[in-house]
Scaffold this motif. Sequence first.
Motif, short mmCIF file in Angstrom:
data_model
loop_
_atom_site.label_atom_id
_atom_site.label_comp_id
_atom_site.label_asym_id
_atom_site.label_seq_id
_atom_site.Cartn_x
_atom_site.Cartn_y
_atom_site.Cartn_z
N GLY A 172 0.82 -1.20 0.00
CA GLY A 172 0.00 0.00 0.00
C GLY A 172 0.86 1.25 0.00
O GLY A 172 0.52 2.25 -0.62
N PHE A 173 1.99 1.19 0.69
CA PHE A 173 2.91 2.33 0.72
C PHE A 173 4.35 1.87 0.66
O PHE A 173 5.07 2.22 -0.25
CB PHE A 173 2.66 3.17 1.97
CG PHE A 173 3.58 4.35 2.08
CD1 PHE A 173 3.58 5.33 1.10
CD2 PHE A 173 4.45 4.48 3.14
CE1 PHE A 173 4.44 6.42 1.19
CE2 PHE A 173 5.31 5.57 3.25
CZ PHE A 173 5.30 6.54 2.27
N GLY A 174 4.82 1.08 1.60
CA GLY A 174 6.20 0.63 1.56
C GLY A 174 7.05 1.16 2.69
O GLY A 174 8.19 1.58 2.47
N VAL A 175 6.50 1.18 3.90
CA VAL A 175 7.25 1.68 5.06
C VAL A 175 8.55 0.90 5.31
O VAL A 175 9.58 1.52 5.62
CB VAL A 175 6.36 1.67 6.32
CG1 VAL A 175 7.18 1.89 7.57
CG2 VAL A 175 5.28 2.76 6.20
N PRO A 176 8.59 -0.44 5.19
CA PRO A 176 9.84 -1.16 5.50
C PRO A 176 11.05 -0.67 4.72
O PRO A 176 12.16 -0.62 5.26
CB PRO A 176 9.51 -2.61 5.15
CG PRO A 176 8.03 -2.71 5.34
CD PRO A 176 7.49 -1.38 4.88
N VAL A 177 10.85 -0.28 3.47
CA VAL A 177 11.99 0.15 2.67
C VAL A 177 12.52 1.49 3.17
O VAL A 177 13.74 1.74 3.17
CB VAL A 177 11.61 0.22 1.17
CG1 VAL A 177 10.56 1.27 0.90
CG2 VAL A 177 12.84 0.49 0.32
N ILE A 178 11.64 2.38 3.64
CA ILE A 178 12.11 3.65 4.20
C ILE A 178 12.89 3.39 5.48
O ILE A 178 13.94 3.99 5.72
CB ILE A 178 10.93 4.59 4.51
CG1 ILE A 178 10.09 4.83 3.25
CG2 ILE A 178 11.44 5.92 5.03
CD1 ILE A 178 8.92 5.76 3.49
N GLU A 179 12.36 2.49 6.31
CA GLU A 179 13.03 2.19 7.57
C GLU A 179 14.42 1.59 7.33
O GLU A 179 15.37 1.90 8.04
CB GLU A 179 12.16 1.26 8.40
CG GLU A 179 10.86 1.92 8.85
CD GLU A 179 9.94 0.99 9.59
OE1 GLU A 179 10.15 -0.24 9.53
OE2 GLU A 179 9.00 1.48 10.25
N ALA A 180 14.53 0.75 6.29
CA ALA A 180 15.84 0.18 5.96
C ALA A 180 16.80 1.26 5.48
O ALA A 180 17.97 1.27 5.87
CB ALA A 180 15.67 -0.91 4.90
#
Length: 384
Positions: free
Chosen positions: A272-280
């Motif tokens: 839906g958005f992709g928060v894990p990739v930003i956190e990485a």
Amino acid sequence: MAKELIADFSLGLINRTGAYYICRDIIEECADLFSDVYCWRLNNSYASNDLARKISGRLMMLEYRLLGGGEIFQIKASRNADGARTVFMDPLYVLRSPLTSQDVVLCHDVGPITHSDLFDEGTVALYRGAYNKIQSAAPGIICVSRTTADAFQNIYGDAFRFIEVITLYPRPTPSSLATEKPETVTKPFLLSVGALEKRKNYDRTIAAFYEAGLSDDYELVICGPRGNSAEAVEEAVCDKPEVRLLGRVSDAELGWLYENAHAFVLPSLLEGFGVPVIEAAQQGLVCIVSEKSAQSEAINENAILVDPTDIASIAKGMRRALALSETDKQRFIDGAKNYAAQITRDRFVREWRALLTREIESPSPRPAALQTTAPVQAIYESSS
């Protein structure tokens, strides 16, 4: 005349993924704007009591699968108040409740419709019914990303009271947390973090790791809770000792993995958005993610973009990530961090408060065309 706002947080009974936490933030930070918060037929306290939540969640889904969108025994609760509007924290939960154009629905993604092969038939049928009801009632729609908004409009059009985008945000990670090395990780590694679900595309990621010829020098570490693809992933790695399937890890172990990974890889089929990739990326990792997706939007394309359906493309992305010069690596990381600094939690809460206040104070319908809140629009314009 001011209108009451009620939050349907039924999501909280069965979901503990990112969607749960962002919806909880909305409810907690905007508590003064809601006259009531409920979960299914229960008050909000059941979402925080683990045992009560699990039992209630199973009963709720049993009702949904038995009764679907039928009008018998619909949830009315305190929503009979004159002029009250409901903010549904997930499209599914409109099925068992009255829905009008004056309500608001938060749309995380339209995956059960666009990627039905990634979900079981029962889930697809329920969401299809929910989205059909939403299309008929034409309420206000909030999407968590422009990618989600585009996918929604491509299927259901724009004849809604409004469609707006309020972009999600990366959760802050404590830098002072003591880290702990997982015992089974023994070599340099690439890291993948996410539930073992079909949409995370682990089968192709594992195949690409070997096609890239990395297994002699590296390991592929996958950590996350079990999901609808857990058995398939476990079977796929049973004869591949270079793939470390860690399951759910502690915060200390996850911190160590982020600190020591050589790259982050998650070419998801649906986000839906992709928060894990930003956190990485905030942890200083170059990310390998799906092109033309919510993931690439979330990181403003400051990543190595690959075709998630092509094993060779993913393998090429892995090799490229490991071959980057320090200068190029830092360029990706700095770009991702600078973008993440703009899509903060404070900005997210502020935009939700503005929207909810508008809903309370203004009963008049808004145009149906896609609208994006001003701060986020500025981000898109500055990055184009």
